[in-house]
Design an enzyme around this catalytic site. Structure first.
Site, PDB file in Angstrom:
ATOM      1  NE  ARG A 110      -5.777 -27.100  24.540  1.00  0.00           N
ATOM      2  CZ  ARG A 110      -5.490 -27.528  23.321  1.00  0.00           C
ATOM      3  NH1 ARG A 110      -5.982 -26.922  22.274  1.00  0.00           N
ATOM      4  NH2 ARG A 110      -4.707 -28.572  23.152  1.00  0.00           N
ATOM      5  CD  GLU A 149      -7.806 -33.154  20.700  1.00  0.00           C
ATOM      6  OE1 GLU A 149      -7.156 -32.628  21.616  1.00  0.00           O
ATOM      7  OE2 GLU A 149      -7.273 -33.683  19.717  1.00  0.00           O
ATOM      8  CD  GLU A 307      -7.589 -31.020  16.367  1.00  0.00           C
ATOM      9  OE1 GLU A 307      -6.443 -31.149  16.816  1.00  0.00           O
ATOM     10  OE2 GLU A 307      -8.531 -30.593  17.047  1.00  0.00           O
ATOM     11  CD1 TRP A 315       1.098 -30.875  20.645  1.00  0.00           C
ATOM     12  CD2 TRP A 315       1.750 -32.928  21.255  1.00  0.00           C
ATOM     13  NE1 TRP A 315       0.516 -31.772  19.786  1.00  0.00           N
ATOM     14  CE2 TRP A 315       0.892 -33.039  20.140  1.00  0.00           C
ATOM     15  CE3 TRP A 315       2.282 -34.091  21.800  1.00  0.00           C
ATOM     16  CZ2 TRP A 315       0.554 -34.260  19.557  1.00  0.00           C
ATOM     17  CZ3 TRP A 315       1.946 -35.315  21.222  1.00  0.00           C
ATOM     18  CH2 TRP A 315       1.098 -35.382  20.122  1.00  0.00           C
ATOM     19  CD  GLU A 355      -2.117 -25.471  20.184  1.00  0.00           C
ATOM     20  OE1 GLU A 355      -2.240 -26.651  20.558  1.00  0.00           O
ATOM     21  OE2 GLU A 355      -3.011 -24.848  19.581  1.00  0.00           O
ATOM     22  CE  LYS A 356       5.829 -17.737  20.391  1.00  0.00           C
ATOM     23  NZ  LYS A 356       5.339 -18.323  21.661  1.00  0.00           N
ATOM     24  CG  PHE A 357       7.549 -22.370  17.566  1.00  0.00           C
ATOM     25  CD1 PHE A 357       8.086 -21.663  16.502  1.00  0.00           C
ATOM     26  CD2 PHE A 357       7.710 -21.863  18.851  1.00  0.00           C
ATOM     27  CE1 PHE A 357       8.788 -20.484  16.702  1.00  0.00           C
ATOM     28  CE2 PHE A 357       8.419 -20.688  19.067  1.00  0.00           C
ATOM     29  CZ  PHE A 357       8.959 -19.992  17.985  1.00  0.00           C
ATOM     30  CG  HIS A 358       0.805 -27.383  16.012  1.00  0.00           C
ATOM     31  ND1 HIS A 358       0.322 -27.802  14.791  1.00  0.00           N
ATOM     32  CD2 HIS A 358       0.519 -28.371  16.890  1.00  0.00           C
ATOM     33  CE1 HIS A 358      -0.233 -28.996  14.940  1.00  0.00           C
ATOM     34  NE2 HIS A 358      -0.120 -29.363  16.198  1.00  0.00           N
TER      35      HIS A 358
END
Ligand code: GLA
Length: 652
Positions: A110, A149, A307, A315, A355-358
């Protein structure tokens, strides 16, 4: 600064494009159950809103906007420009960023865009205008959210387009190439430029690069993204003038690329993202620091936490989960320190992607989970303290902070590569907060008239205006505490000659001839028994008296801590215990208001007293009024059980 949401709002990033339509009604129902007041919508929706270069697809987005509105949930509408779709980077690879070694950073994640790219800007502003025309007067849209951001991943770019923009910026700053030559000290190493056309961004060089070149590139890069923000903002103002505008800041310990003091005046609402950083030794002290700095950036006014995480991020080297109860305490810490809203990344934990484990408000386990129940409790708690919104934090102490000083202090070829500005500021900020005092973290040139104590940790770079302002504090009897490697250079990173600490010699009544930093792992003992490391210097007093001297190390018998009336100088890095003891001594002399005890944070916001008890024991804190979370009254003390919080509206 009044936020466009009700009370202390609970919010989150909402990315419905990651889910089938069938999930959306359940999303709205669960948001209502949790008391979600607003969502940030559309941050990464560009590729779905513009599936090809020539087509728009707003049908699905209209539907979700409608569902949110019917559900009574307000929208912080993103302009959707943060991540360009593959069709754009494929057609225009010239928008990609290039690192200092000349490597292109390819698409596939991104923020794949150069802040100076006119091509990117053309496409992005077309999207902004289209979004503003379509949703600018929708009743659910209460706030515009420019990009996301700005500068996360693309804060600095060394490509040829950036090089050209850098030259324009330099020419605006200096006007004449000889002024640049003076500022950059180009007599050194045959670096003299004959025209702006010869200047490049500070790409990787064979030897030490010119530090002022690097410093100006840092300034340029911050200004360039601010300019980009303004371009989006101008389109939004033009089409949708009644909706306030923000962009989410990243005031943090690992992100130093934007000078948010310079950005804040352009914001209708200051919003900030914060994630606990488990790589640091004192995670909640860091959170307190960034909250106090965000409030400083907002000029003391309330701000919005845009956020944060309900639990782990994805991360850090190891992503630690929050224990039960921490979500509430962490959220209230932000509110205590000035946030008028608490929002999270993201609503529903992704099932695919990086970011699936965020963590999220709705975890992979779904509604039937400890996490979602905690989120519902948080929503209920924030509702109960809604009247806190708009009140202001009171602080007796100022800690000075400057992004320019950070950039300059952490450049290479300094006396010690072990010295980091952020560490120095954290140490003194947390010493002050551990005492139970509240500190505003403010720019060195801000109004210091209301503070009993001004702390100046390792402020390497200062303008000429700072020393007289600190002298004025000392002259009226306020205390000033300056630490090592402060006042050393001017804004061009030129040494202030005649002895260290340059700008502050007269204020402090001291003069230092040479730095004597300590090797990693080495320490010194002071004659009062305290310990220090990192830094010593050959200091003599002119007007000051000696508070403590070195008992050993490279400079035995010479001063380590001095005072000139109420102006204190600490010429070494005291360990945490000695830092705490000195902070205690000075705060007591200065008459700084204190409350709380180790592990028990007590912060006053207007008529509200926040008590956060992170210890394993119940505590009683003096307070009279109504405790809002329980609805009970307290007369003289409020008791807060281990791991819990209280918010007392005093005098009620
Ligand atoms: C940033 C971004 C979000 C998300 C989070 C994860 O704050 O704005 O999109 O990536 O990090 O912590």
């Amino acid at each position: 600064m009044t936020l466009p949401f009700d009370g202390i709002a609970l919010g989150c990033d909402y990315n419905p494009e990651q889910w089938p339509r069938s999930v959306w009604p359940e999303d709205i129902a669960l948001m209502q159950e949790a008391g979600v007041g607003f969502v940030t919508l559309g941050v990464f929706s560009w590729a779905k809103l513009a599936p090809t270069p020539d087509t728009w697809d707003f049908g699905w987005f209209d539907e979700i906007v409608g569902l949110l509105h019917e559900g009574g949930i307000a929208i912080d509408m993103a302009t959707a420009t943060a991540a360009p779709p593959p069709w754009l980077t494929a057609a225009h690879p010239e928008i990609l960023t290039v690192d200092a070694a000349g490597h292109t950073l390819w698409p596939g994640s991104r923020q794949s865009w150069c802040p100076s790219s006119p091509v990117f800007r053309t496409y992005a502003l077309e999207l902004v205008r289209t979004m503003a025309q379509r949703y600018g007067d929708h009743p659910a849209v209460r706030l515009w959210h420019v990009s996301n951001e700005l500068g996360c991943h693309n804060g600095r770019c060394w490509c040829d387009v950036s090089a050209a923009a850098f030259r324009v910026w330099l020419s605006d700053r200096y006007g004449d190439i000889e002024k640049l030559n003076d500022a950059w000290g180009t007599a050194f190493w045959s670096q003299h430029y004959t025209s702006f056309e010869e200047v490049l961004p500070p790409r990787i060089t064979p030897a030490v690069p010119n530090p002022t070149h690097e410093l100006d590139f840092a300034r340029f890069s911050s200004d360039e993204l601010l300019d980009y923000h303004r371009a989006e903002r101008d389109v939004l103002r033009d089409v949708s003038p009644d909706v306030p505008i923000t962009t989410n800041f990243m005031v943090s310990s690992h992100q130093s690329e934007q000078d948010y003091f310079a950005w804040a005046p352009d914001m209708d609402v200051v919003s900030q993202d914060h994630y606990l950083d488990h790589r640091l030794p004192h995670i909640h002290a860091e959170q307190a620091f960034t909250d106090d700095l965000t409030r400083g950036v907002a000029g003391g006014e309330p701000w919005l936490l845009m956020e944060s995480a309900t639990s782990a991020v994805n991360w850090q080297p190891v992503n630690l989960a929050k224990r039960p109860g921490e979500l509430l305490l962490d959220s209230l810490q932000h509110v205590a320190r000035g946030a008028d809203g608490v929002a999270f990344f993201q609503w529903r934990a992704s099932r695919a992607g990086g970011e699936k484990f965020h963590s999220a408000l709705v975890p992979h386990a779904g509604r039937d989970s400890v996490k979602f129940r905690e989120v519902v409790e948080l929503g209920a708690a924030l509702k109960k303290i809604g009247d806190v919104a708009g009140s202001r934090v009171r602080a007796d102490v100022a800690v000075l902070w400057d992004w320019n000083a950070w950039w300059a202090c952490d450049l290479g070829s300094h006396p010690s590569g072990e010295l980091h500005y952020i560490d120095a500021v954290h140490r003194w900020h947390s010493a002050v907060t551990d005492l139970g005092a509240t500190a505003d973290v403010v720019h060195p040139e801000s109004d210091l008239s209301g503070y009993k104590l001004v702390v100046v940790p390792t402020l390497y770079l200062v303008s000429d205006a700072v020393a007289p302002a600190l002298q004025a504090v000392a002259d009226r009897g306020g205390h000033v505490l300056v630490t090592y490697f402060s006042g050393i250079v001017d804004e061009a990173d030129h040494i202030r000659l005649g002895g260290y600490p340059g700008a502050f010699r007269e204020l402090l009544g001291v003069r230092s001839e040479e730095f004597a930093p300590l090797a990693p792992g080495a320490g010194v003992t002071l004659d009062d028994g305290s310990h220090a490391d990192l830094w010593t210097e050959l200091l003599t007093t002119t007007d000051a008296s000696v508070v403590a001297s070195y008992a050993d190390g490279p400079l035995p018998g010479t001063p380590a801590i001095t005072r000139n009336g109420t102006a204190w100088y600490v010429a070494t890095r005291l360990d945490e215990q000695a830092t705490a003891a000195l902070a205690e001594r000075i705060a007591t002399e200065a008459g700084v208001t204190r409350a709380g005890s180790p592990g028990v944070e007590v912060v006053r916001r207007g008529e509200y007293l926040f008590v956060l008890n992170r210890t394993n024991a119940d505590v009683a804190v003096p307070a009279t009024g109504t405790e809002l979370l329980s609805g009970t009254s307290c007369n003289g003390t409020v008791t807060v059980v281990a791991g819990a919080a209280a918010v007392v509206q005093e005098g009620t």
